[in-house]
Design a protein around this motif. Structure first.
Motif, PDB file in Angstrom:
ATOM      1  N   LYS B  66       0.926  -1.090  -0.034  1.00  0.00           N
ATOM      2  CA  LYS B  66      -0.117   0.335   0.042  1.00  0.00           C
ATOM      3  C   LYS B  66       0.567   1.349  -0.179  1.00  0.00           C
ATOM      4  N   ALA B  67       1.639   0.530   0.504  1.00  0.00           N
ATOM      5  CA  ALA B  67       3.075   2.457   0.726  1.00  0.00           C
ATOM      6  C   ALA B  67       3.462   2.730  -0.810  1.00  0.00           C
ATOM      7  N   CYS B  68       3.242   1.693  -1.085  1.00  0.00           N
ATOM      8  CA  CYS B  68       3.966   2.616  -3.235  1.00  0.00           C
ATOM      9  C   CYS B  68       2.910   3.446  -2.927  1.00  0.00           C
ATOM     10  N   GLN B  69       2.395   3.920  -2.361  1.00  0.00           N
ATOM     11  CA  GLN B  69       0.691   4.878  -3.228  1.00  0.00           C
ATOM     12  C   GLN B  69       1.971   6.423  -2.762  1.00  0.00           C
ATOM     13  N   GLU B  70       2.476   6.465  -1.700  1.00  0.00           N
ATOM     14  CA  GLU B  70       3.748   7.471  -1.723  1.00  0.00           C
ATOM     15  C   GLU B  70       4.277   7.902  -3.110  1.00  0.00           C
ATOM     16  N   THR B  71       4.996   6.750  -3.485  1.00  0.00           N
ATOM     17  CA  THR B  71       5.926   6.352  -4.755  1.00  0.00           C
ATOM     18  C   THR B  71       5.202   7.198  -6.189  1.00  0.00           C
ATOM     19  N   LEU B  72       3.547   6.961  -6.146  1.00  0.00           N
ATOM     20  CA  LEU B  72       3.477   6.762  -7.452  1.00  0.00           C
ATOM     21  C   LEU B  72       2.706   8.783  -6.801  1.00  0.00           C
ATOM     22  N   ARG B  73       2.528   8.837  -5.510  1.00  0.00           N
ATOM     23  CA  ARG B  73       2.390  10.399  -5.672  1.00  0.00           C
ATOM     24  C   ARG B  73       3.319  11.068  -5.800  1.00  0.00           C
ATOM     25  N   THR B  74       4.768  10.706  -5.319  1.00  0.00           N
ATOM     26  CA  THR B  74       6.080  11.192  -5.821  1.00  0.00           C
ATOM     27  C   THR B  74       6.011  11.852  -7.351  1.00  0.00           C
ATOM     28  N   ALA B 194      -0.766  17.323  -6.410  1.00  0.00           N
ATOM     29  CA  ALA B 194      -0.392  15.740  -6.541  1.00  0.00           C
ATOM     30  C   ALA B 194      -1.139  14.972  -5.789  1.00  0.00           C
ATOM     31  N   LYS B 195      -1.272  15.782  -4.712  1.00  0.00           N
ATOM     32  CA  LYS B 195      -2.270  14.276  -3.703  1.00  0.00           C
ATOM     33  C   LYS B 195      -4.217  14.473  -4.417  1.00  0.00           C
ATOM     34  N   LYS B 196      -4.562  15.190  -5.296  1.00  0.00           N
ATOM     35  CA  LYS B 196      -5.750  15.231  -5.459  1.00  0.00           C
ATOM     36  C   LYS B 196      -5.836  14.300  -6.884  1.00  0.00           C
ATOM     37  N   LYS B 197      -4.745  14.350  -7.747  1.00  0.00           N
ATOM     38  CA  LYS B 197      -4.873  12.876  -9.051  1.00  0.00           C
ATOM     39  C   LYS B 197      -5.451  11.881  -8.749  1.00  0.00           C
ATOM     40  N   PRO B 198      -5.218  11.704  -8.894  1.00  0.00           N
ATOM     41  CA  PRO B 198      -6.556  10.169  -8.965  1.00  0.00           C
ATOM     42  C   PRO B 198      -5.143   9.498  -9.351  1.00  0.00           C
TER      43      PRO B 198
END
Lengths: 311, 249
Positions: B66-74, B194-198
């Motif tokens: 799940k933590a890969c979401q942070e990588t995607l936000r980056t 980025a936090k608001k992107k899908p």
């Protein structure tokens, strides 16, 4: 089942990395076949036939194989690989580009950059820039791997007498890739990956011009010149001189690190050298923690002095 | 043209890794994680292509916890338009990742996949080539320069002897080397945006892909440590040591 070694060559000669890959293949149990794919590469195949421990040389000579294009080579190689227990190639940019493509076509996993062979299915490979060593077991029928050249002894280049067998291999019709050209550095010095001595420079050299000092020293010692990523990024030297995690891995008898601080990514590419000399004006530089002989000095004075002293 | 950029969450490149005492792997608990540096270069390149109007959309993809979401936000803070996470706690290996990426490519139909040439954790350097094989697309590995043309892309590759240039017909896969570009720093406003992107989340099963590992890790150990040697005080002393003690010159 026999073992297949995919040769890297320049049509006339085998690359040194092919000889060390054969050294690795010799640790496995089974007859060794060497595949020479290329265009007009019969001379390289004949050279392979003279190597000890080679049972058969397969020569696949076709125009489509001229530029080592993975798109051309992988499908026929995957078809051939099914008859082998192991397929090995050097962990050079040639092998790294080609072998995973073959593995995926075969639906098998692959072990990259192996440094030891423990048994028919178990090998050792460095991970995390060599800061850990993983022992892994290959569970697929065809065991595919690329071999780190510095980790195995090359086979001697004589006394073998294998047959050269022509093999009709065809590349796919529509490759959708076109070779445009190569800009290959020409050097009289020995190949970086297999040189007995490497003189390497880092950011401390400050300019391309200053690398000439290292070239002079390398020439006196019959060695090659290497560099850190920082020196390559700064444009001091071309990319093919980069030593490190993502560049070349070297293990010469003597590695002289000049103006190199010693980032772990660089150490990953040279810490298996037999003797390491570090010349750096910063006595706290991490390179001194891995060097056998450290000299805290201004490289602009020390290097010319060293060159003069080894006459 | 849509560009797909796979990104991997790895131990930050500045962290000195620790091998677990039981030999099962490397300690990742309480360790700083970041995007694989090569993947950051891939994201940057894709965003530049969109800024040049060559690409229309940049989709970042990650596989793992799940933590890969942070990588995607980056990735989205650098400029990717949206993210897809294929969530799994499996030990992911290159072949499995390539299969999952192929399934995503079949759905998303990008014209180009740009990805790092290797991840700095397992150092495999396989996934891009495997993906290209599964898709039967051309591959431009270890790229230090990308020049898009009309339905093609010219890739300059860093090879052992120097540089090589290939022209790939799109769609294609390219894997990037260090000198392709220097990724921008994500600015605070872009991090907020980025936090608001899908960000879509799915599982390997949704993609119909089996991600079970095929390489079995037997042990992970620390390599033999090299001992620091001695300091010499002059070039003459160095030459003497190299001649008489080490006997290498």
């Amino acid at each position: 089942m026999p073992i297949l070694v995919v040769a890297e060559h320049d049509a006339t000669q085998l690359k040194q990395a092919t000889l060390t890959t054969l050294g690795a293949a010799a640790k496995l149990d089974g007859p060794v076949h060497v595949l020479v794919m290329g265009s007009g590469c019969r001379t390289a195949a004949e050279a392979a036939a003279k190597l000890p421990g080679v049972e058969t040389v397969l020569l696949a000579d076709a125009d489509a194989f001229a530029h080592d294009l993975a798109e051309a080579m992988a499908p026929p190689l995957a078809a051939l690989a099914k008859s082998y227990s192991h397929v090995l190639a050097p962990a050079s940019t040639f092998g790294k580009n080609l072998m995973p493509r073959v593995a995926a076509l075969l639906d098998v996993a692959m072990a990259s950059d192996i440094t030891d062979i423990e048994s028919a299915d178990t090998v050792v490979r460095p991970i995390y820039a060599g800061n850990a060593l993983a022992t892994v077991r290959l569970t697929d029928a065809v065991k595919m791997m690329t071999v780190r050249g510095t980790a195995f002894e090359p086979v001697a280049t004589e006394d073998g007498n294998a047959a050269v067998q022509d093999l009709a291999m065809a590349a796919p019709e529509d490759l959708r890739v076109r070779f445009i050209g190569r800009d290959v550095s020409v050097s009289e010095r020995p190949e970086l990956g297999s040189a007995r001595v490497v003189v390497a420079g880092g950011r401390g050299l400050q300019s391309a011009e200053n690398f000439k000092m290292l070239e002079a020293l390398a020439d006196k010692l019959g060695g090659a010149v290497g560099a850190t990523r920082a020196a390559v990024d700064a444009g001091f030297v071309p990319n093919d001189l980069q030593v490190g995690q993502t560049g070349k891995v070297v293990a010469p008898e003597l590695y002289i690190a000049v103006g190199i601080s010693g980032a772990i990514q660089h150490l990953a590419g040279m810490k298996d050298s037999k003797v390491i000399v570090a010349i750096n004006k910063d006595e706290e530089a991490p390179i001194f923690q891995v060097s056998d002989f450290g000299l805290v000095a201004d490289l602009f004075k020390a290097v010319p002095e060293l060159s003069a002293a080894v006459d | 043209m849509k560009v797909l950029v796979p990104v991997k969450r790895v131990i930050d490149y500045n962290v000195k890794i620790r091998v677990k005492p039981d030999g099962t792997g490397v300690e990742t608990h309480n360790v700083k994680m970041s995007m694989n540096p090569f993947d950051e270069i891939a994201v940057e390149e894709a965003v530049r292509l969109r800024e040049k109007k060559v690409a229309t959309e940049v989709v970042a993809v990650s596989l793992g916890l799940k933590a890969c979401q942070e990588t995607l936000r980056t990735a989205m803070a650098i400029g990717a338009d949206r993210g897809i996470l294929v969530e799994t706690d499996a030990d992911l290996q290159p072949l499995a990742v390539a299969k999952a990426l192929k399934a995503l490519v079949d759905r998303e139909e990008p014209g180009l996949v740009i990805m790092g040439k290797q991840a700095i954790d397992d150092d495999s350097n396989q996934t891009g080539q495997m993906l290209a094989a599964l898709l039967d697309w051309p591959q431009g590995t270890f790229a230090s320069k990308l020049e898009p043309g009309d339905g093609t892309i010219q890739v300059t590759r860093e090879i052992d002897g120097g540089l090589e240039t290939l022209e790939l017909t799109l769609p294609a896969v390219t894997t990037v080397d260090l000198r392709l570009n220097e990724p921008r720093y994500a600015t605070l406003p872009n991090i907020m945006k980025a936090k608001k992107k899908p960000l879509a989340v799915m599982t390997p099963a949704d993609l119909g892909v089996n991600v079970a590992p095929r390489l079995e890790t037997v042990t992970v150990v620390e390599p033999p440590q090299r001992q620091a040697g001695i300091k010499v005080d002059s070039v003459a002393a160095l030459v003497d040591k190299l001649k008489t003690e080490a006997r290498v010159i």
